[in-house]
Scaffold this motif. Structure first.
Motif, mmCIF file in Angstrom:
data_model
loop_
_atom_site.group_PDB
_atom_site.id
_atom_site.type_symbol
_atom_site.label_atom_id
_atom_site.label_comp_id
_atom_site.label_asym_id
_atom_site.label_seq_id
_atom_site.Cartn_x
_atom_site.Cartn_y
_atom_site.Cartn_z
ATOM 1 N N ASP A 93 -0.005 3.213 -7.932
ATOM 2 C CA ASP A 93 -1.050 4.214 -7.845
ATOM 3 C C ASP A 93 -1.897 3.575 -6.666
ATOM 4 O O ASP A 93 -2.479 2.091 -7.640
ATOM 5 C CB ASP A 93 -0.467 5.702 -8.213
ATOM 6 N N GLN A 94 -3.182 4.132 -6.394
ATOM 7 C CA GLN A 94 -4.057 3.621 -5.880
ATOM 8 C C GLN A 94 -4.901 2.910 -7.082
ATOM 9 O O GLN A 94 -5.171 1.679 -6.728
ATOM 10 C CB GLN A 94 -4.352 5.006 -4.733
ATOM 11 N N TYR B 276 1.500 3.311 -1.767
ATOM 12 C CA TYR B 276 0.953 4.691 -2.596
ATOM 13 C C TYR B 276 -0.799 4.789 -2.411
ATOM 14 O O TYR B 276 -1.583 4.617 -3.300
ATOM 15 C CB TYR B 276 1.419 4.744 -3.937
ATOM 16 N N ASP C 292 -2.871 5.685 -0.579
ATOM 17 C CA ASP C 292 -3.850 6.811 -0.780
ATOM 18 C C ASP C 292 -2.984 7.783 -1.480
ATOM 19 O O ASP C 292 -3.609 9.419 -1.137
ATOM 20 C CB ASP C 292 -3.278 7.556 0.802
ATOM 21 N N ARG C 293 -2.466 7.657 -2.929
ATOM 22 C CA ARG C 293 -2.369 9.232 -3.466
ATOM 23 C C ARG C 293 -3.068 8.483 -4.879
ATOM 24 O O ARG C 293 -2.493 6.988 -5.812
ATOM 25 C CB ARG C 293 -1.724 9.631 -3.798
ATOM 26 N N GLY D 290 2.888 -0.527 3.802
ATOM 27 C CA GLY D 290 2.725 1.092 3.370
ATOM 28 C C GLY D 290 2.762 1.778 5.033
ATOM 29 O O GLY D 290 1.996 1.423 6.049
ATOM 30 N N SER E 190 1.066 -1.080 0.002
ATOM 31 C CA SER E 190 -0.263 0.104 -0.385
ATOM 32 C C SER E 190 0.903 1.454 0.226
ATOM 33 O O SER E 190 0.550 2.007 0.499
ATOM 34 C CB SER E 190 -1.010 -0.085 0.664
ATOM 35 N N THR F 42 -5.899 4.064 4.037
ATOM 36 C CA THR F 42 -7.308 4.694 2.833
ATOM 37 C C THR F 42 -6.659 3.197 2.127
ATOM 38 O O THR F 42 -8.288 2.839 0.872
ATOM 39 C CB THR F 42 -6.411 5.688 2.224
ATOM 40 N N SER G 257 -2.047 5.756 4.204
ATOM 41 C CA SER G 257 -2.160 5.582 2.672
ATOM 42 C C SER G 257 -2.104 3.747 3.041
ATOM 43 O O SER G 257 -3.346 3.210 2.634
ATOM 44 C CB SER G 257 -0.602 4.768 2.676
#
Length: 465
Positions: free
Chosen positions: A407-408, A215, A217-218, A430, A213, A437, A434
């Motif tokens: 990414d997410q 990334y 959260d983005r 993560g 995880s 999320t 992150s």
């Protein structure tokens, strides 16, 4: 047969990945990473290993970054002598990275001893180059997409993860007396549109899933990061400065070399010297030629000039060559490890070039909490380098879209490739926000049962299978 899992690292943080799987009569690790970043995490590397090393019978590696393999020399030093399974490219990369890690730790201990900035009277390295070499005979390379056995009840298969050369998603098929269970580890997943590496393989089924995880959260807003890279380079050259790019020796450096070559060929940046100042990056780049079937550049590498061989490239192996850049006049680009500026030759370039306003530092990819790379992005006015507070006068650029991590949206896309939802998904590797999320999105959008494990937490996965 009962199956339990214990999280010895890579839980709640983006570093130190170590996941212990216990079948009762057989215990093995997935990854054996070094803790990096803040001091509190780094100190965990010096703690006693949280299980009897004699009970550990095998290790399976997802890929060769130090946060996944960097603790191996320390573990072997403590008595581990079992097989270490990985892909063929990962085995060769591991030798390069572990030797370099041992060398850097020896050098840093010696430098601290000379300068007297360590709190220890006689600072010692975590491990040496000799310790790193002791890992090599234990490596057991395996091809992609070819099942192999690590125990009569356990079959393993590696699939392309797209993160760095040789990186794998790992599937374990465990046959009990009554049932068969599938454990899947994502490892670190790469980008779907990476120009060099193949995209992450979709895996149809998993009973238990470990998903990274980093990334989580983005989302990457940049579809063409090379344009931002070109602007930052031109801006620095307009001031008469030099560009410094801290980059991981494996993966990021080669991706940058690809983009810089393309930008020069298209006339979007001047054809200036590119100094690849990292012996490890140079050795890793050679492996892209050896393992051409593991990436997309096979046809390009047959040409006389290609991203890893053209007139602007200067490969600097020797330290004297690196030091000669202190007095270099004119526009140039230095690509040097480490990627988060936690060590390596890039610190030498920071020491000499950060205090000058004309220069530019381009930060690409993920920067973990507590690293110099993160502190640069957060605008700190000075950086502690070699025991000195170095003023940050150079302009700092942050380029998104050059990360080797999905990414997410890409993480969710990969997760949607499962034909049925896993019974349990561990969200790992993560930082807190992150991981939370991504876990929430997997739960709310896909209806998955997600858990964010804590350091040293244990789980019973199956009983009586």
């Amino acid at each position: 047969m009962n199956i339990t899992a214990k999280f010895l690292g890579g839980s709640g943080v983006v570093t130190g990945s170590k996941y212990l799987i216990d079948l009762g009569d057989f215990e093995f690790l997935v990854d054996c990473g070094l803790f990096q970043g803040p001091k509190a995490l780094r100190e965990l590397n010096w703690d006693k290993f949280p299980m009897p090393v004699a009970d550990l019978e095998a290790i399976v590696l997802t890929h060769a970054h130090l946060d996944h393999i960097g603790y191996l020399p320390k573990l072997v030093k403590q008595g581990f002598n079992g097989p270490i399974y990985c892909t063929k490219a990962t085995a060769d990369l591991a030798k390069i990275l572990l030797l370099d890690s041992g060398k850097l730790q020896e050098e840093e201990a010696e430098f601290a001893r000379k300068k007297g900035y360590s709190r220890h009277e006689d600072p010692q390295p975590l491990y040496t180059m000799e310790d790193a070499e002791s890992v090599f005979p234990l490596l057991v390379p395996q091809p992609f997409e070819t099942p192999f056995s690590i125990h009569p009840a356990v079959t393993v298969t590696f699939f392309h993860a797209g993160h760095i050369l040789g990186a794998s998603i790992v599937k374990f098929v465990i046959k009990g007396e009554h049932q068969t269970k599938r454990l899947v580890f994502s490892g670190d997943l790469g980008r779907y549109k990476d120009p060099i590496l193949y995209p992450p393989t979709r895996i149809p089924k998993a009973d238990i899933l470990w998903i990274e995880s980093t990334y989580g959260d983005r989302k990457s807003p940049v579809q063409k990061p090379e344009e931002d890279l070109a602007r930052a380079i031109r801006d620095t050259f307009d001031r008469g400065g030099m560009v410094i790019i801290p980059a991981f020796a494996v993966g990021r450096t080669q991706l940058l070399m690809y983009h810089l070559y393309q930008l020069m060929e298209k006339g979007k940046i001047p054809k200036v010297p590119i100094f690849v100042d990292s012996p490890m990056a140079i050795d890793a780049t050679r492996l892209y030629l050896d393992y051409h079937a593991d990436h997309r550049l096979s046809a390009m590498l047959e040409e006389e000039h290609h991203p890893f061989k053209h007139p602007q490239l200067r490969y600097f192996q020797k330290q004297e060559q690196s030091m000669s850049l202190n007095d270099y006049k004119g526009n140039a680009i230095i690509v040097s490890a480490s990627g988060m500026a936690t060590g390596g030759r890039v610190l030498h370039h920071f020491f000499h070039h950060l205090p000058h306003e004309k220069n530019g530092v381009i930060v690409v990819g993920y920067q973990a909490e507590g690293t110099r790379g993160r502190r640069l992005l957060e605008g700190e006015p000075t950086l502690k380098i070699y025991g000195h507070d170095i003023p940050v006068k150079a302009k700092i650029y942050s380029i998104e879209g050059l990360s080797a991590h999905a990414d997410q949206e890409e993480l969710i896309d990969w997760a949607e490739g499962f034909c049925e939802k896993p019974k349990l998904t561990f969200v790992v590797h993560g930082e807190k926000e992150s991981a939370e999320t991504l876990a929430s999105k997997l739960k709310n959008e896909l209806g998955w049962n997600t858990v964010i494990p804590q350091y040293l937490e244990s789980f019973v996965l199956f009983e009586g299978i």
